[in-house]
Motif scaffolding. Structure first.
Motif, PDB file in Angstrom:
ATOM      1  N   LEU A 118       5.363 -27.294   2.481  1.00  0.00           N
ATOM      2  CA  LEU A 118       4.711 -26.031   2.793  1.00  0.00           C
ATOM      3  C   LEU A 118       5.519 -24.814   2.347  1.00  0.00           C
ATOM      4  N   VAL A 119       6.770 -25.014   1.918  1.00  0.00           N
ATOM      5  CA  VAL A 119       7.644 -23.901   1.526  1.00  0.00           C
ATOM      6  C   VAL A 119       7.538 -23.645   0.028  1.00  0.00           C
ATOM      7  N   LYS A 120       7.397 -22.365  -0.360  1.00  0.00           N
ATOM      8  CA  LYS A 120       7.322 -22.014  -1.775  1.00  0.00           C
ATOM      9  C   LYS A 120       8.663 -22.268  -2.459  1.00  0.00           C
ATOM     10  N   PRO A 121       8.621 -22.638  -3.749  1.00  0.00           N
ATOM     11  CA  PRO A 121       9.854 -22.963  -4.473  1.00  0.00           C
ATOM     12  C   PRO A 121      10.895 -21.843  -4.442  1.00  0.00           C
ATOM     13  N   GLY A 122      10.465 -20.577  -4.603  1.00  0.00           N
ATOM     14  CA  GLY A 122      11.409 -19.464  -4.598  1.00  0.00           C
ATOM     15  C   GLY A 122      12.098 -19.305  -3.253  1.00  0.00           C
ATOM     16  N   THR A 123      11.300 -19.470  -2.176  1.00  0.00           N
ATOM     17  CA  THR A 123      11.858 -19.381  -0.826  1.00  0.00           C
ATOM     18  C   THR A 123      12.826 -20.535  -0.572  1.00  0.00           C
ATOM     19  N   ARG A 124      12.432 -21.720  -1.013  1.00  0.00           N
ATOM     20  CA  ARG A 124      13.293 -22.893  -0.837  1.00  0.00           C
ATOM     21  C   ARG A 124      14.644 -22.680  -1.543  1.00  0.00           C
ATOM     22  N   VAL A 151      20.862 -14.696   6.126  1.00  0.00           N
ATOM     23  CA  VAL A 151      21.363 -14.578   4.759  1.00  0.00           C
ATOM     24  C   VAL A 151      20.230 -14.711   3.745  1.00  0.00           C
ATOM     25  N   ALA A 152      19.293 -15.642   4.013  1.00  0.00           N
ATOM     26  CA  ALA A 152      18.190 -15.896   3.079  1.00  0.00           C
ATOM     27  C   ALA A 152      17.043 -14.908   3.227  1.00  0.00           C
ATOM     28  N   GLY A 153      17.038 -14.156   4.363  1.00  0.00           N
ATOM     29  CA  GLY A 153      15.962 -13.207   4.590  1.00  0.00           C
ATOM     30  C   GLY A 153      14.648 -13.861   4.944  1.00  0.00           C
ATOM     31  N   VAL A 154      14.717 -14.957   5.693  1.00  0.00           N
ATOM     32  CA  VAL A 154      13.518 -15.681   6.120  1.00  0.00           C
ATOM     33  C   VAL A 154      13.605 -15.950   7.614  1.00  0.00           C
ATOM     34  N   SER A 155      12.546 -16.529   8.163  1.00  0.00           N
ATOM     35  CA  SER A 155      12.560 -16.892   9.575  1.00  0.00           C
ATOM     36  C   SER A 155      13.297 -18.221   9.782  1.00  0.00           C
ATOM     37  N   LYS A 156      13.741 -18.456  10.994  1.00  0.00           N
ATOM     38  CA  LYS A 156      14.446 -19.718  11.252  1.00  0.00           C
ATOM     39  C   LYS A 156      13.509 -20.922  11.132  1.00  0.00           C
ATOM     40  N   SER A 157      12.195 -20.693  11.374  1.00  0.00           N
ATOM     41  CA  SER A 157      11.244 -21.801  11.219  1.00  0.00           C
ATOM     42  C   SER A 157      11.116 -22.196   9.752  1.00  0.00           C
ATOM     43  N   THR A 158      11.238 -21.200   8.847  1.00  0.00           N
ATOM     44  CA  THR A 158      11.198 -21.513   7.410  1.00  0.00           C
ATOM     45  C   THR A 158      12.422 -22.330   7.020  1.00  0.00           C
TER      46      THR A 158
END
Length: 351
Positions: free
Chosen positions: A37-43, A20-27
């Motif tokens: 280590l995660v960028k604010p927009g990604t978070r 749903v978020a368009g990221v990897s499961k590790s993220t």
């Protein structure tokens, strides 16, 4: 799903959130662990997906799966000293921002008690340890007690020969600045009061004391060095010895503020005036230093910042950072108040 929360047919997983978020499961995993280590927009995208899917993070289960804990050991050598209480607050504030909970233990400067505390923390599976080593801690015993895989940061007191990262103030420069100031006020017989030769912190501050004497062309006088417990009573006892010295000092540079407070008390009890008859400087700038009678001139180590930096160093180690990046030496500054007999001001670097 048309925005509806999932959960009727099966439990939501981090794979669902990642899609749903368009990221990897590790993220997603890093977001759940509050990793820096995660960028604010990604978070934000991941958290929106978590809310949309109604995912509930089970920290206990995650700890069992990853063999990591959300608890961190915070081993302090002397909680009776307000300096260490301030240090602990700085550590706790930083850890809390990243979802870690400190387990606080006081060793009371006892290496046997320290060994038991460390063993207990290991049994509870802490993610890492921040410790101010008890007096007498040696590198060999520390290495034998702590697994090499456990992230550990030492703070405020080095252990000779230990490769563990260390966070603390620039003790030598701070001490030199303080004694240089006393010399500039005209003092030539300056006592060093407090601490023991087995403490690396005393060694560093004593080196700064000697540096200032050498700069001014003054000879060392070992009879003006008074070892004592780093406590108020230790300061009072050492001051009594210094004041009974045949060549009584006109100034005292103290191992820490607590010793200095004891020294000022001993001076006052003998009918002498601190700052007029005898100048006194401490080290640490604890909260009560400015409320001492008279207000205490001291070397500020920015204690809360030191605690925060120790916590950041440990968090980096937990995330797999190079141990060299966890070490930090903070600048010190001289905060001048009435106890040295000079006008109030600040000298030195900023932290």
């Amino acid at each position: 799903m048309n925005g509806a929360k999932r959960g009727a047919s099966r439990a939501t997983t981090i794979i669902d959130i990642a899609k749903v978020a368009g990221v990897s499961k590790s993220t997603v995993s890093l977001v759940l662990k509050d990793s820096p280590l995660v960028k604010p927009g990604t978070r934000q995208r991941v958290n929106q997906a978590i809310e949309q899917l109604g995912y509930v993070y089970n920290r206990s289960a995650a700890s069992l799966r990853t063999s990591k804990s959300s608890f961190v050991g915070m081993v302090i050598s002397d909680l009776m000293n307000p300096f260490f209480a301030e240090l602990a607050v700085g550590i706790e504030d930083e850890l809390n921002d990243f979802g870690f909970v400190p387990i606080l233990a006081n060793t009371n400067e006892n290496v046997d008690r320290q060994a038991r505390v460390l063993q207990s923390l290991l049994e509870h599976g802490v993610a890492g340890v921040i410790m101010s080593p008890a007096n007498g801690t040696d590198a060999w015993t520390l290495a034998a007690t702590l697994p090499r895989s456990l992230p550990v940061v030492l703070t405020m007191r080095r252990v000779e020969g230990s490769p563990l990262p260390y966070v603390g103030p620039d003790n030598r420069t701070g001490a030199c600045r303080a004694v240089r100031h006393l010399i500039g006020l005209g003092h030539r017989r300056i006592a060093f009061i407090g601490g023991f030769g087995t403490m690396t912190t005393q060694s560093e501050r004593l080196s700064g004391y000697f540096d200032a004497l050498q700069e001014a062309g003054l000879q060392r006088d070992e009879t003006l060095i008074f070892d004592a417990a780093p406590t108020r009573n230790g300061g009072m006892d050492a001051a009594a010895r210094a004041l009974a010295h045949s060549g009584r000092p006109t100034a005292a540079f103290c191992f820490n503020d607590i010793v200095a407070i004891g020294v000022t008390r001993a001076i006052a009890l003998r009918g002498l005036r601190v700052g007029a008859d005898i100048a006194v400087i401490g080290f640490d700038d604890v909260v009560g230093a400015e409320h001492n009678l008279p207000p205490l001139t001291t070397v500020s180590a920015d204690t809360r910042l030191m605690g925060a930096r120790a916590a950041r160093g440990l968090l980096g180690l937990i995330e797999g950072a190079d141990p060299a990046t966890a070490s930090f030496t903070g600048e010190t500054r001289l905060v001048i108040r009435e106890s040295c007999g000079a006008q109030q001001e600040t000298i030195g670097g900023t932290t």
